[in-house]
Design an enzyme around this catalytic site. Sequence first.
Site, PDB file in Angstrom:
ATOM      1  N   HIS A  36       0.865  -1.180   0.000  1.00 17.12           N
ATOM      2  CA  HIS A  36       0.000   0.000   0.000  1.00 17.12           C
ATOM      3  C   HIS A  36       0.905   1.234   0.000  1.00 17.12           C
ATOM      4  O   HIS A  36       2.142   1.106  -0.034  1.00 17.12           O
ATOM      5  CB  HIS A  36      -0.951  -0.025   1.205  1.00 17.12           C
ATOM      6  N   HIS A  39       4.010   1.314   2.330  1.00 15.87           N
ATOM      7  CA  HIS A  39       5.194   0.626   1.811  1.00 15.87           C
ATOM      8  C   HIS A  39       5.849   1.467   0.705  1.00 15.87           C
ATOM      9  O   HIS A  39       7.078   1.590   0.644  1.00 15.87           O
ATOM     10  CB  HIS A  39       4.815  -0.722   1.189  1.00 15.87           C
ATOM     11  N   GLY A 149       9.118   1.458   8.582  1.00 14.31           N
ATOM     12  CA  GLY A 149       8.096   2.435   8.945  1.00 14.31           C
ATOM     13  C   GLY A 149       7.985   2.629  10.450  1.00 14.31           C
ATOM     14  O   GLY A 149       8.106   1.682  11.221  1.00 14.31           O
TER      15      GLY A 149
HETATM   16  P1  AMP Z   1       4.831  -5.167   6.534  1.00 10.61           P
HETATM   17  O1  AMP Z   1       4.650  -5.553   5.107  1.00 10.61           O
HETATM   18  O2  AMP Z   1       3.567  -4.912   7.261  1.00 10.61           O
HETATM   19  O3  AMP Z   1       5.780  -6.090   7.262  1.00 10.61           O
HETATM   20  O4  AMP Z   1       5.566  -3.765   6.525  1.00 10.61           O
HETATM   21  C1  AMP Z   1       6.763  -3.576   5.820  1.00 10.61           C
HETATM   22  C2  AMP Z   1       7.324  -2.234   6.179  1.00 10.61           C
HETATM   23  O5  AMP Z   1       6.391  -1.216   5.820  1.00 10.61           O
HETATM   24  C3  AMP Z   1       7.612  -2.078   7.671  1.00 10.61           C
HETATM   25  O6  AMP Z   1       8.817  -1.353   7.833  1.00 10.61           O
HETATM   26  C4  AMP Z   1       6.421  -1.277   8.140  1.00 10.61           C
HETATM   27  O7  AMP Z   1       6.690  -0.506   9.298  1.00 10.61           O
HETATM   28  C5  AMP Z   1       6.182  -0.377   6.939  1.00 10.61           C
HETATM   29  N1  AMP Z   1       4.826   0.140   6.952  1.00 10.61           N
HETATM   30  C6  AMP Z   1       3.683  -0.578   7.080  1.00 10.61           C
HETATM   31  N2  AMP Z   1       2.619   0.247   7.117  1.00 10.61           N
HETATM   32  C7  AMP Z   1       3.103   1.508   7.007  1.00 10.61           C
HETATM   33  C8  AMP Z   1       2.503   2.802   6.984  1.00 10.61           C
HETATM   34  N3  AMP Z   1       1.202   2.960   7.090  1.00 10.61           N
HETATM   35  N4  AMP Z   1       3.312   3.874   6.858  1.00 10.61           N
HETATM   36  C9  AMP Z   1       4.654   3.727   6.766  1.00 10.61           C
HETATM   37  N5  AMP Z   1       5.281   2.539   6.780  1.00 10.61           N
HETATM   38  C10 AMP Z   1       4.519   1.439   6.899  1.00 10.61           C
END
Ligand code: AMP
Length: 284
Positions: A36, A39, A149
């Site tokens: 999204h 990411h 993030g």
């Molecule tokens: P995930 O796919 O949920 O493991 O997230 C991958 C990376 O994207 C991690 O570093 C998360 O912290 C970051 N991330 C997920 N959601 C957001 C968001 N809403 N804003 C910024 N970074 C995000």
Amino acid sequence: MTAPFVRTLAELRRATRDWHRSDDTIGVVPTMGALHDGHLSLVAAAKAACDRVIVTIFVNPRQFNQVSDLDNYPRTETEDARKLARFEVDAIYVPDVSQIYPDGFATNVSVGAMTDVLCGAHRPGHFDGVATVVTKLFTQTSADKAFFGEKDFQQLMVVRRVARDLDLPVDVVGCPTIREEDGLAMSSRNLLLSDRARIKAQRLHEIMQQVADSLRQGAEFSALQAEAMASLDAAGFTDIDYFELRSCATLSLLERPTEPARLFAAAWLAGVRLIDNIDIPVSG
Ligand code: AMP
């Protein structure tokens, strides 16, 4: 341009060896896919700071503490590649489990400090899984910079600790949380919410903002916490794992933001666990 999928470590090593030979800086954005705009903001930051960018997509079984959560986790690889196209990243590393945890894999990276609170307290083994997989991804990609993030603030702290403690030559860069228009932090798990639950979900951030406003005006946290939890309950959240004010540096509990602080929340809505955190300016 076709998506530059890389599926094996051998292939990844070949590419990164060439990039290092040309003295290119390599940035990595580790994700579990279902991409999204949150990411994509990390990808944009990596593109701005690095010559080469690798996005990894790996739904890491070790960081799930419930089989149903792992099974239900959204997987949208083709759509992910489409979203990444405009960034022209150099590789989308999509390893299968054998590339990360080959037969006989027996190593666990475990961070002692800061993992016994917040998500660590509610998801046993979760941060060991995170610490182990990021250590693998950092060494496999040989990245100079890694982008994470602040949405997962405790995870960002854990990853920084791992990099420091193990002398991994990677600069861990934290990036701000990207939100939907109604304030809900973007998350791959939001896809699992029904339309009705999605409307209710915005209350989490609204309630956090109200508490943040009261803290700014000098209120003590303990006077606000019970009311906030009652509001979440009234909004339809079934279980509140935590709703706490903590120090950004140590994650210890605070009563007032007398040092850099964040308000952290995790709560369940219609079977989906939502987490969020917001920065609280120092006062008092
Ligand atoms: P995930 O796919 O949920 O493991 O997230 C991958 C990376 O994207 C991690 O570093 C998360 O912290 C970051 N991330 C997920 N959601 C957001 C968001 N809403 N804003 C910024 N970074 C995000």
